[in-house]
Design a protein around this motif. Sequence first.
Motif, PDB file in Angstrom:
ATOM      1  N   TYR A  19       8.034   8.502  -4.988  1.00 47.06           N
ATOM      2  CA  TYR A  19       6.986   9.377  -5.498  1.00 47.06           C
ATOM      3  C   TYR A  19       7.075   9.421  -7.024  1.00 47.06           C
ATOM      4  CZ  TYR A  19       6.110  11.152  -0.777  1.00 47.06           C
ATOM      5  OH  TYR A  19       5.783  11.261   0.560  1.00 47.06           O
ATOM      6  N   SER A  20       5.950   9.234  -7.680  1.00 48.37           N
ATOM      7  CA  SER A  20       5.957   9.159  -9.140  1.00 48.37           C
ATOM      8  C   SER A  20       6.303  10.489  -9.798  1.00 48.37           C
ATOM      9  CB  SER A  20       4.593   8.669  -9.651  1.00 48.37           C
ATOM     10  OG  SER A  20       3.551   9.542  -9.238  1.00 48.37           O
ATOM     11  N   ASP A  21       6.173  11.604  -9.063  1.00 45.83           N
ATOM     12  CA  ASP A  21       6.488  12.897  -9.657  1.00 45.83           C
ATOM     13  C   ASP A  21       7.947  13.301  -9.445  1.00 45.83           C
ATOM     14  OD1 ASP A  21       6.350  13.326  -6.961  1.00 45.83           O
ATOM     15  OD2 ASP A  21       4.948  15.016  -7.045  1.00 45.83           O
ATOM     16  N   THR A  22       8.774  12.361  -8.946  1.00 44.77           N
ATOM     17  CA  THR A  22      10.212  12.601  -8.811  1.00 44.77           C
ATOM     18  C   THR A  22      10.978  11.400  -9.376  1.00 44.77           C
ATOM     19  OG1 THR A  22      10.595  11.528  -6.658  1.00 44.77           O
ATOM     20  CG2 THR A  22       9.722  13.776  -6.634  1.00 44.77           C
ATOM     21  N   GLU A  23      12.273  11.568  -9.531  1.00 42.41           N
ATOM     22  CA  GLU A  23      13.125  10.477 -10.003  1.00 42.41           C
ATOM     23  C   GLU A  23      13.683   9.648  -8.855  1.00 42.41           C
ATOM     24  OE1 GLU A  23      13.519   9.665 -13.200  1.00 42.41           O
ATOM     25  OE2 GLU A  23      12.099  11.266 -13.647  1.00 42.41           O
ATOM     26  N   ASN A  24      13.377  10.020  -7.625  1.00 43.46           N
ATOM     27  CA  ASN A  24      13.966   9.363  -6.458  1.00 43.46           C
ATOM     28  C   ASN A  24      13.326   8.012  -6.180  1.00 43.46           C
ATOM     29  OD1 ASN A  24      15.572  11.628  -6.063  1.00 43.46           O
ATOM     30  ND2 ASN A  24      14.106  12.587  -4.685  1.00 43.46           N
ATOM     31  N   PHE A  25      14.147   7.090  -5.706  1.00 45.09           N
ATOM     32  CA  PHE A  25      13.681   5.803  -5.186  1.00 45.09           C
ATOM     33  C   PHE A  25      14.621   5.412  -4.062  1.00 45.09           C
ATOM     34  CE2 PHE A  25      14.137   1.240  -4.778  1.00 45.09           C
ATOM     35  CZ  PHE A  25      12.821   0.827  -4.638  1.00 45.09           C
ATOM     36  N   GLU A  26      14.036   4.967  -2.936  1.00 48.30           N
ATOM     37  CA  GLU A  26      14.867   4.540  -1.808  1.00 48.30           C
ATOM     38  C   GLU A  26      14.125   3.502  -0.984  1.00 48.30           C
ATOM     39  OE1 GLU A  26      16.078   6.571   2.328  1.00 48.30           O
ATOM     40  OE2 GLU A  26      17.001   7.549   0.584  1.00 48.30           O
ATOM     41  N   THR A  27      14.852   2.463  -0.589  1.00 48.08           N
ATOM     42  CA  THR A  27      14.320   1.474   0.340  1.00 48.08           C
ATOM     43  C   THR A  27      15.340   1.267   1.447  1.00 48.08           C
ATOM     44  OG1 THR A  27      13.029   0.297  -1.331  1.00 48.08           O
ATOM     45  CG2 THR A  27      13.576  -0.913   0.662  1.00 48.08           C
ATOM     46  N   ALA A  28      14.920   1.506   2.683  1.00 47.60           N
ATOM     47  CA  ALA A  28      15.788   1.304   3.849  1.00 47.60           C
ATOM     48  C   ALA A  28      15.260   0.112   4.636  1.00 47.60           C
ATOM     49  CB  ALA A  28      15.815   2.544   4.722  1.00 47.60           C
ATOM     50  N   LEU A  29      16.150  -0.812   4.988  1.00 52.74           N
ATOM     51  CA  LEU A  29      15.743  -2.047   5.656  1.00 52.74           C
ATOM     52  C   LEU A  29      16.151  -2.020   7.127  1.00 52.74           C
ATOM     53  CD1 LEU A  29      14.521  -4.907   5.382  1.00 52.74           C
ATOM     54  CD2 LEU A  29      16.819  -5.726   4.847  1.00 52.74           C
ATOM     55  N   MET A  30      15.162  -2.241   8.010  1.00 50.23           N
ATOM     56  CA  MET A  30      15.414  -2.276   9.441  1.00 50.23           C
ATOM     57  C   MET A  30      15.564  -3.704   9.945  1.00 50.23           C
ATOM     58  SD  MET A  30      13.791   0.439   8.347  1.00 50.23           S
ATOM     59  CE  MET A  30      13.764   2.211   8.521  1.00 50.23           C
ATOM     60  N   GLU A  31      14.701  -4.624   9.493  1.00 51.07           N
ATOM     61  CA  GLU A  31      14.753  -6.021   9.914  1.00 51.07           C
ATOM     62  C   GLU A  31      14.441  -6.926   8.727  1.00 51.07           C
ATOM     63  OE1 GLU A  31      12.215  -6.896  13.188  1.00 51.07           O
ATOM     64  OE2 GLU A  31      12.997  -5.298  14.465  1.00 51.07           O
ATOM     65  N   GLY A  32      14.992  -8.160   8.754  1.00 53.84           N
ATOM     66  CA  GLY A  32      14.686  -9.153   7.724  1.00 53.84           C
ATOM     67  C   GLY A  32      15.515  -8.951   6.471  1.00 53.84           C
ATOM     68  N   SER A  33      14.922  -9.199   5.315  1.00 56.59           N
ATOM     69  CA  SER A  33      15.599  -8.989   4.033  1.00 56.59           C
ATOM     70  C   SER A  33      14.551  -8.679   2.976  1.00 56.59           C
ATOM     71  CB  SER A  33      16.418 -10.216   3.628  1.00 56.59           C
ATOM     72  OG  SER A  33      15.554 -11.315   3.369  1.00 56.59           O
ATOM     73  N   VAL A  34      14.969  -7.936   1.964  1.00 54.35           N
ATOM     74  CA  VAL A  34      14.082  -7.619   0.847  1.00 54.35           C
ATOM     75  C   VAL A  34      14.850  -7.779  -0.454  1.00 54.35           C
ATOM     76  CG1 VAL A  34      12.714  -5.980   2.209  1.00 54.35           C
ATOM     77  CG2 VAL A  34      14.635  -5.149   0.847  1.00 54.35           C
ATOM     78  N   ARG A  35      14.110  -8.105  -1.504  1.00 54.42           N
ATOM     79  CA  ARG A  35      14.693  -8.172  -2.851  1.00 54.42           C
ATOM     80  C   ARG A  35      14.061  -7.077  -3.689  1.00 54.42           C
ATOM     81  NH1 ARG A  35      13.648 -10.957  -7.676  1.00 54.42           N
ATOM     82  NH2 ARG A  35      11.889 -12.051  -6.740  1.00 54.42           N
TER      83      ARG A  35
END
Length: 314
Positions: free
Chosen positions: A183-199
């Motif tokens: 959310y742009s109005d917070t400092e938080n960032f999170e990405t959780a991966l269930m399948e595959g891969s992400v960069r």
Amino acid sequence: MNKDILYKFFEGTASLEEEKDVRLWMEASADNRRAFFKERKLFDGMLLLGDENIIRSGKKRFTINFSSLRTELIKIAAVIAFTLGGSFFYQQIQTEQTLIPLQTIAVPAGQRINITLPDGTNVWLNARTTIQYPITFNANERLVKLDGEAYFDVARNEKKPFIVQTDKYNVEVLGTQFDVESYSDTENFETALMEGSVRISSLTDTNESLTLTPNNKAYLHEGKLRVMSVDDYSPYRWREGLICFKNETFASIMKEFEKYYGINIHITNKQVQKYLYTGKFRQTDGVDYALRVLQKDIRFSYQRDDDKNIIYIK
């Protein structure tokens, strides 16, 4: 699973026993989960269309014509934007470089929706989330812009990477399932991966990037990306309309309420911070109901200032 019970579940009118039956059925197999999300998408489509077949007035119920509904959903190209009982935001704009029309969908507080992108990628959008994407992807990449939280089940295409652009990081994949919160109005960032891969790569620091493997999540800590394993996926059940928390502080639960309901919560009662809490609420229950339930186990009072959109915990 009886469709009538499923739709009561989607509306938030199912009994506790019916809710339990739906969750047990959904968690019994992958086929059941796919069927659940398929019916949820149909439900979302009916809300968009304003179909009288699902209008409920008091205890009166109407029969759902699923065959005609599927025809109507095809007509609208599976692009869904709505709110329950409110207005919705939808616009078309053009980029200066390519003049490709863009779709912008914004989800209001307390709601969530399910959409299908032009490439077949399935996306769930959480409360207070905005997504922007072209009506057709170009030949080189599939770029979407996200402000908020979304769960992506990306259609695989090795020739066209799928990129989720937030105000902090890009998340790039070929075909996978993952959750992004930014959310742009917070400092938080999170990405959780269930399948595959992400960069994941920073928009401001070319040296900051990492590749995530399944059952792990990347998050911001003191301005830097960190990785940890995911052993509890209940927080991602927001797609089912649930706000889940396990061994969380009172303050972190209030932060979730702020995210879901678009309000500010000020805590002055220090006693509520002494313990960790576990539980879940339905988004449709509303913040007042959730606070009243918490009051049964935690001694506090609260006061609402609707003019300033603030809740004070005392």
